[in-house]
Design an enzyme around this catalytic site. Sequence first.
Site, PDB file in Angstrom:
ATOM      1  N   LYS A  49       0.843  -1.206   0.000  1.00  0.00           N
ATOM      2  CA  LYS A  49       0.000   0.000   0.000  1.00  0.00           C
ATOM      3  C   LYS A  49       0.874   1.251   0.000  1.00  0.00           C
ATOM      4  O   LYS A  49       0.597   2.213  -0.720  1.00  0.00           O
ATOM      5  CB  LYS A  49      -0.935  -0.005   1.227  1.00  0.00           C
ATOM      6  CG  LYS A  49      -2.095  -0.969   1.069  1.00  0.00           C
ATOM      7  CD  LYS A  49      -2.861  -1.233   2.363  1.00  0.00           C
ATOM      8  CE  LYS A  49      -3.883  -2.347   2.114  1.00  0.00           C
ATOM      9  NZ  LYS A  49      -4.621  -2.795   3.285  1.00  0.00           N
ATOM     10  N   GLN A  93      -5.069  -1.803   9.346  1.00  0.00           N
ATOM     11  CA  GLN A  93      -4.960  -3.109   8.697  1.00  0.00           C
ATOM     12  C   GLN A  93      -5.571  -4.190   9.580  1.00  0.00           C
ATOM     13  O   GLN A  93      -5.293  -4.270  10.783  1.00  0.00           O
ATOM     14  CB  GLN A  93      -3.462  -3.406   8.415  1.00  0.00           C
ATOM     15  CG  GLN A  93      -3.210  -4.679   7.628  1.00  0.00           C
ATOM     16  CD  GLN A  93      -3.792  -4.637   6.210  1.00  0.00           C
ATOM     17  OE1 GLN A  93      -3.862  -3.592   5.565  1.00  0.00           O
ATOM     18  NE2 GLN A  93      -4.217  -5.787   5.720  1.00  0.00           N
ATOM     19  N   ASP A 116     -11.522   2.624   4.064  1.00  0.00           N
ATOM     20  CA  ASP A 116     -11.931   1.224   3.907  1.00  0.00           C
ATOM     21  C   ASP A 116     -13.446   1.096   3.792  1.00  0.00           C
ATOM     22  O   ASP A 116     -13.945   0.020   3.436  1.00  0.00           O
ATOM     23  CB  ASP A 116     -11.499   0.421   5.148  1.00  0.00           C
ATOM     24  CG  ASP A 116     -10.210  -0.338   4.928  1.00  0.00           C
ATOM     25  OD1 ASP A 116     -10.008  -0.856   3.811  1.00  0.00           O
ATOM     26  OD2 ASP A 116      -9.409  -0.419   5.879  1.00  0.00           O
TER      27      ASP A 116
END
Length: 281
Positions: A49, A93, A116
Site C-alpha cells: 500500500k 490493517q 476502507d
Amino acid sequence: MSLILDGNHAASAIKHKVREAIAESGTQPRLAVVLVGHDPASKIYVRNKAKDCEQCGIDSVTYVLPEDTSEEKLVELIRSLSNDDSVHGILVQLPLPKHINKDHVISAIKPEKDVDGFTKANTMAMLDGKFRFVPCTPGGIIELMRFYKIPIVGRHCVIVGRSDIVGKPMATIALWNNATTTICHSHTRNLGGICKSADILISATGRKNLIKPEFIKPNTTIIDVGMNRDKDGKLCGDCNPEAYERSSAYTPVPGGVGPMTRAMLLLNAVTAAGLKVRLDW
Ligand code: GUN
C-alpha cells in the site's frame, strides 16, 4: 477460451488517472496506515500500500505498533489521526490481535476519513446506495468488471463467503448494480447447484479447490478472491484450475482481484482528500 480479467492492467490504468488527478489538483493527499503486530501477510499488504501511494503521489505514513498494544492506546492513536487536519484518510490493517475489539477501533475513525468504508456510518450509507467509500475488495471487483465491460444488470451474481470485508459489501454493491444476488456460506446446502446457476460467481472463502469445475455453467464469469497456497506452496485461489477453463472470463490468482483492491484504496484516498477521478472506460 476464457478471457483473463487482468487486475494488474486495469489497476495500472486507475493509478494513471489517480496520478493525473493529484498532479492537476495541487492537493497533497495524505493517508495514515496503522499496522498492529507482526502478521506476515498484513506486513506485505501494508508495504505494498505504501509503495502504491508513493507511485501515485499520495503521502502515506505507516504506524507500526507492537502486538501487545492495548485497545485504549490504539483507539487514542486513531482518534488523534481523526482529529489531525493534515491527514485525509485512515486505514487500520485487519486482522487486529485477538485482545483488541476491531469495532471499537473502527468506530474511532471519522467516517469522512474511512478509506476502507468499514465504519457504521459508511456501511449504512452504502445500504442506502450512497457510495462515498466502497470497501476496497468489492469496489475493486466492480471496477474490474466495468473495465472489461462484463454485464451485471439482471444477471445472477452468486457470492460465496459472507465476511464483513468482502461478501456482505459485495452483495450490497451487486444489488445496487441491479444484479440478482445470492450469498452462500458454510451452512449453505447444495453449494454446487447454486453456483451452477451463477452468471457471475464471486468466491471469497480462503478454501482452495472449493469451487469445482462441475459448479460452472458456460458463460459464467468467475471472480476468485481466494489467496491460498497449493501443495507446492504456490499462490492459488478458491477455484479448481479446471473451473477457470469452463468460464467465459476469470480473475487469475495472483494478478486478478489483489491489484484492484490496492487500486481502490488509492481511489478512496484521493476521494478523502476531496479529489474526483473519472473512470470513463
Ligand atoms: N485485511 C484484509 N483485507 C483488508 C482490507 O481491505 N482493509 C483492511 N484494513 N484490512 C484488510
